[in-house]
Structures are given as structure tokens and as C-alpha cells.
Design an enzyme around this catalytic site. Sequence first.
Site, short mmCIF file in Angstrom:
data_model
loop_
_atom_site.label_atom_id
_atom_site.label_comp_id
_atom_site.label_asym_id
_atom_site.label_seq_id
_atom_site.Cartn_x
_atom_site.Cartn_y
_atom_site.Cartn_z
CE LYS A 248 0.78 1.16 4.48
NZ LYS A 248 1.38 2.74 4.89
CB ALA B 138 11.40 -1.92 8.17
N GLY B 139 9.45 -0.68 5.11
CA GLY B 139 9.59 1.00 4.57
C GLY B 139 8.63 1.70 3.92
N GLY B 140 7.71 1.20 5.16
CA GLY B 140 5.93 2.26 5.08
C GLY B 140 4.86 1.69 3.98
CG MET B 141 5.93 0.39 0.11
SD MET B 141 6.94 -0.71 -0.82
CE MET B 141 5.26 -1.25 -2.38
N GLY C 94 3.86 -4.16 3.81
CA GLY C 94 4.38 -6.12 3.20
C GLY C 94 3.88 -6.65 4.90
N GLY C 95 4.75 -6.56 5.97
CA GLY C 95 4.66 -7.16 7.32
C GLY C 95 2.59 -7.31 7.12
CB SER C 96 -0.39 -4.31 6.83
OG SER C 96 0.31 -4.02 8.41
CG ASP D 74 -0.75 0.12 7.56
OD1 ASP D 74 -2.09 0.75 8.46
OD2 ASP D 74 0.43 0.37 7.47
#
Length: 316
Positions: free
Chosen positions: A22, A116-119, A121-123, A155
Site C-alpha cells: 500500500k 520496514a519501508g512504510g508499504m 508488507g508485514g500487514s 493497516d
Amino acid sequence: MTSPLRTDSTTRAPVKVQAPGKINIHLGVGGANDEGYHELATVFQALNLGETLTLVPGGTGSIIVQGRYGDSAVPADATNLARRAVDVLIAALEVDRDVDVLRDIDIVIDKQVPVAGGMGGGSADAAAALVGAAHLVGGVAEDVLHDCAVAVGADVAFLLHGGTAIGRGRGEKLSPVLTRGTFHWVMATSARQLPTRDVYARFDELHPAPGPAEVPDQVLKALAAGDPDTLAESASNYLTEAAVSFLPEIAEVMEAGRAAGALLPLLSGSGPTIGFLARDAHHALDLAVLLQATRGVNEALRATGPAPGAHVVDSR
């Protein structure tokens, strides 16, 4: 919004699920509440740069991380967001249903979203795990999945559904946004990381009495019209100043993107990834080439939105 899936019977066959990354097309941030959470008014857009998870029943509870970012520092234990999502769903269902099929599943994560880039991925992993686990137990009501998603992370609820949506509260109170056409982005990642908690703490220092978090009407009008030029004039991220105070190169990369012709440089979430809005696919390709050669850019990845939310792609 409709339920991500609903099936009629349980299955012990592996299930493969995809979920999007996202960008926060707009991120308005208000003050923190008594629990320390900031009031948000954000516009999420799901991107076609996403994750693929395979849930395999009858395993040993292993988590296997592979793919483009498989060598990143992604936990392979109970703290992994995909595993946490399955555990939360088990707790929500086990009083009334047989969820033994979920207790020993292996989770294979094909990591294609930068870590860990604000996109998100973990969510995305968590959203995919919820949808896959729901499939394995024969379907789960939308409200139950939503509550489980929020319990894992704000998120996650959006990435269950995808598309474009306004998120309020911590981002979990969702309203779909009419969006016409396709928006083209170049996501410029950094080799550095920015802890989300630190960025919000710096925001509080810089804005001790912030105004209300809002989404400008022009942002919604631009999305409804499919107009990237108008979107570029009205979208913003309130956390940009705080992020730049930690990593000044963020401002330098943003300026380089503007000089290369980007319509809008936009910090993704709390950073450090920057999304650059392009007019079309050809413009995005040109931007990606120029940004890849820019100091401070680790990778320049093309993406489009909106993309669908977490969904099953294979279950044999």
C-alpha cells in the site's frame, strides 16, 4: 465492503493467498489519545506490488521466508505478523468451532514488498494469513476477520479489502473511495530504516498542538476523476517533516524526483520509502530509471493502484 471470502467446508489442502502492499496517498495526523495512538485521516491505496503466502496444514508450525526480500530481517517465530494473525483468529473461533487445522500449519511467505519501508508488507502478510486461515476452516464472517485484523495492526484491515479507502481512527475505520482508472507510482526505497514510533514521537515534538486530521476534498475529487495532476496538488503526508529530521536524504531524494519530472513525491506511511506519482506507465518507467541512479535510493520499483485486497489464488 464485502467479505474477502466465504466457503462451505473445511479443507486440509494447501492454500495460496495474495495480498497487496500500500501507499498512503494522503496521511493526515492529529493529536495522540490517552493510549498514545494518533487520530488519523488517511487515504490508503493498495498496490500491485504484493505478497504471496502459502498455508500448508499438517506441518510443524514453521515459517519460511523467501522471495526478493526473503533475506531481510523478517521474524520466523511467534512475532511474525502472519503467525500472529492466525493465532488471533484461532482465539476468536476456538470457543465455537473446530480450528485444529490451523494449529500446525506451515506458512511460506514469498516476500515481494520491501521490509520496514512504510508499504505495509508485514500487514499484507497478516491479511493474507487471515484470508488463508479463513478458507481452511470453511469461511469466517467479515466482522470477525475485521476485528482480528485490527487486533494485529491497523493497516491489516485495509489490506483485507484493498482498492482505495479512507482510514480514520488508527486507520481501521474504513470507507471505500471512488477511484477511476489506474494510478502509476515509482516506489523509491532506502537502505536505511525509520522506526514508526520514533517518527510519531518527533511529530509530537514538532507539533505539540496539532489541528484535526483531515482529508482534503480535492484528493477525493482527483481520485474519482482519475486525475493525477490534481492529486499531486492536494495530497500530502503530515509525517514528512518528522521523517526528514531523522533522514535528511529523504528531502534530497524527493527533490531529485521532482527534478526528474515526478508529479508528486510522497512519503509512504512513516517512511523511509517515497512514492513518486507518474502520469502513465511510460512516465513511470522513465522515472524509475532516473531514480535508480539517484544517491540515497536503494531500489526504484514501479507499481500501480488500486489493487485488489487479500484473496485466494490457489487451493488444491
